[in-house]
Design a protein around this motif. Sequence first.
Motif, short mmCIF file in Angstrom:
data_model
loop_
_atom_site.label_atom_id
_atom_site.label_comp_id
_atom_site.label_asym_id
_atom_site.label_seq_id
_atom_site.Cartn_x
_atom_site.Cartn_y
_atom_site.Cartn_z
N THR B 58 1.15 -1.38 0.02
CA THR B 58 -0.44 0.24 0.12
C THR B 58 0.64 1.56 0.20
O THR B 58 0.66 2.05 -0.95
N TYR B 59 1.65 1.63 1.39
CA TYR B 59 2.44 2.38 0.37
C TYR B 59 3.85 3.15 -0.32
O TYR B 59 3.59 4.16 -0.18
N ARG B 60 4.16 1.45 -0.05
CA ARG B 60 5.02 1.92 -1.04
C ARG B 60 4.54 1.12 -2.55
O ARG B 60 5.07 0.47 -3.31
N GLY B 61 2.90 1.15 -2.81
CA GLY B 61 2.74 0.19 -4.03
C GLY B 61 3.16 0.16 -5.02
O GLY B 61 3.21 -0.35 -5.38
N ILE B 62 3.48 1.23 -5.42
CA ILE B 62 4.01 1.84 -6.88
C ILE B 62 5.22 1.20 -7.34
O ILE B 62 5.52 0.62 -7.88
N ASP B 63 6.20 0.86 -6.26
CA ASP B 63 7.65 0.59 -6.13
C ASP B 63 7.32 -0.61 -6.26
O ASP B 63 7.71 -1.45 -7.97
N THR B 64 6.25 -1.85 -6.27
CA THR B 64 5.57 -2.88 -6.40
C THR B 64 5.80 -3.30 -7.42
O THR B 64 5.88 -3.86 -8.32
N LEU B 65 4.46 -2.52 -8.57
CA LEU B 65 3.79 -2.32 -9.54
C LEU B 65 5.25 -2.02 -10.21
O LEU B 65 5.47 -2.80 -11.40
N TYR B 172 -4.56 -6.72 -11.44
CA TYR B 172 -3.57 -5.33 -10.13
C TYR B 172 -3.89 -3.73 -11.01
O TYR B 172 -3.98 -3.52 -9.82
N VAL B 173 -2.95 -4.09 -11.82
CA VAL B 173 -3.49 -2.35 -12.22
C VAL B 173 -5.08 -1.84 -12.18
O VAL B 173 -4.95 -1.04 -11.64
N VAL B 174 -5.98 -2.39 -12.37
CA VAL B 174 -7.17 -2.04 -11.87
C VAL B 174 -7.56 -1.95 -10.88
O VAL B 174 -8.42 -1.06 -10.73
N ILE B 175 -7.52 -2.87 -10.07
CA ILE B 175 -7.33 -2.79 -8.85
C ILE B 175 -6.52 -1.44 -7.53
O ILE B 175 -7.31 -0.19 -7.21
N ALA B 176 -5.44 -0.95 -8.91
CA ALA B 176 -4.68 0.43 -8.53
C ALA B 176 -5.48 1.28 -8.79
O ALA B 176 -5.58 2.04 -8.13
N VAL B 177 -6.07 1.09 -10.02
CA VAL B 177 -6.67 2.32 -10.37
C VAL B 177 -7.99 2.84 -9.77
O VAL B 177 -8.77 3.37 -9.14
N SER B 184 -8.59 6.51 -1.32
CA SER B 184 -7.94 7.72 -1.39
C SER B 184 -6.72 7.83 -1.38
O SER B 184 -6.54 8.89 -2.02
N GLY B 185 -6.03 6.44 -2.83
CA GLY B 185 -4.75 6.88 -3.74
C GLY B 185 -4.65 6.01 -4.39
O GLY B 185 -5.90 4.24 -4.07
N PHE B 186 -4.14 5.69 -5.65
CA PHE B 186 -3.45 4.64 -6.31
C PHE B 186 -3.15 3.92 -5.72
O PHE B 186 -2.10 3.79 -4.34
N LEU B 187 -3.49 2.44 -5.76
CA LEU B 187 -3.11 1.35 -4.82
C LEU B 187 -3.83 1.32 -3.12
O LEU B 187 -2.94 0.61 -3.02
N THR B 205 -7.41 -4.54 -0.21
CA THR B 205 -7.73 -5.81 -1.19
C THR B 205 -6.57 -6.03 -1.22
O THR B 205 -5.58 -6.88 -1.75
N ILE B 206 -5.30 -6.07 -0.10
CA ILE B 206 -4.03 -6.46 0.51
C ILE B 206 -3.45 -7.83 -0.33
O ILE B 206 -3.30 -8.64 -0.90
N PRO B 207 -4.78 -8.88 0.69
CA PRO B 207 -4.66 -10.22 -0.01
C PRO B 207 -5.21 -10.79 -1.26
O PRO B 207 -4.71 -11.76 -2.23
N LEU B 208 -5.74 -9.39 -1.50
CA LEU B 208 -6.86 -10.16 -3.30
C LEU B 208 -5.31 -9.78 -4.42
O LEU B 208 -4.14 -10.41 -5.40
N VAL B 209 -4.31 -8.57 -3.94
CA VAL B 209 -3.49 -7.95 -4.41
C VAL B 209 -2.05 -9.00 -4.77
O VAL B 209 -1.42 -9.38 -5.68
N TYR B 210 -1.96 -9.83 -3.55
CA TYR B 210 -1.38 -10.50 -3.35
C TYR B 210 -1.01 -12.11 -4.02
O TYR B 210 0.03 -12.22 -4.63
#
Lengths: 84, 232
Positions: B58-65, B172-177, B184-187, B205-210
């Motif tokens: 979450t906090y650094r989600g864009i790095d993970t992307l 993953y990207v759809v969930i992020a958007v 309140s924000g991307f991811l 959404t953490i389990p879903l994203v993982y």
Amino acid sequence: MMMTILFIVIGVVLLLAALLAVHMKSLLGAIIAVGVVSLFVSILFLILGAPDVAMTEAAIGAGLSTVIFLFALSRTAGRDSDDD
Amino acid sequence: MIKRVLILAVLVFFLILFLSRVAGIDTPAQLTGVGAGYVDRSVGELNSPNVVTAVVVTYRGIDTLGEVSVLFLAAAAISLLLGSTGKKNGKGGAKEKRSASEILTTGADILVPVIMLFGVYIFLNGHLSPGGGFQGGAVVASAVLLLFLAYPGFRLRHGILAALESLSGTAYVVIAVLGLILASGFLDSRLLPLGETGRIISAGTIPLVYTLIGLKVGTELAGIIDSLGGDR
């Protein structure tokens, strides 16, 4: 005290394996030595309280990348280098 | 000779540089700054007992992307270079592949389902215990690797693999958007209800994203192994 000894042992093994990886004649042996480095680094990560990183290091470093090196070795006809 | 002296000089320079940095470091007794913020807030805000996961997803989600895209690029490049040129060297298949020993095949038969299950456990439980999508995916791929070692003739179905990989990447990207639109924000993982701490379906959404990351990394690494070890 116990921990310090453990750290020193792991560090010595790491250094030895890294030196072996550089200096070994046989490429197969060098690849195995690189795998040993990864394995011991992952043990170190685990002791230092980073199980997430340790898991990645063990699975990717010691497991997959070693095997990928082995595949690459076998695809390049598996010759050991003659010079140095 | 002069080359060696130069190399030695460069090494000594780096040694001095490192020593001067290392000498100033003392381990802080407590977390400061952004680290303390993450540790204080991740359980209350995101309901994820594993702080590392909260940071990574979450906090650094864009790095993970970004990491996922880098891995995707690497896998794509490998399959472009080495991938299934497939049927064209059909006569090369005449070269008999040595089959694995009985110990290896028996061991693989027993271990592969267990390793696969363990990988799935790692990425499903990423928000509760150490581990996550990358680790779980790598463990799943190592189960596939064991299959390759035990059965040299084993082939993966590339169609299914590619479909699974692109589906999970897109999701993953759809969930992020969606996080950008609905939360309140991307991811942002507060898209779904946070649920009860410690349950497997909690933490938004953490389990879903993982799970998606785990599937994507697993299929990509399995694809890399396949194209490296395949059709020789």
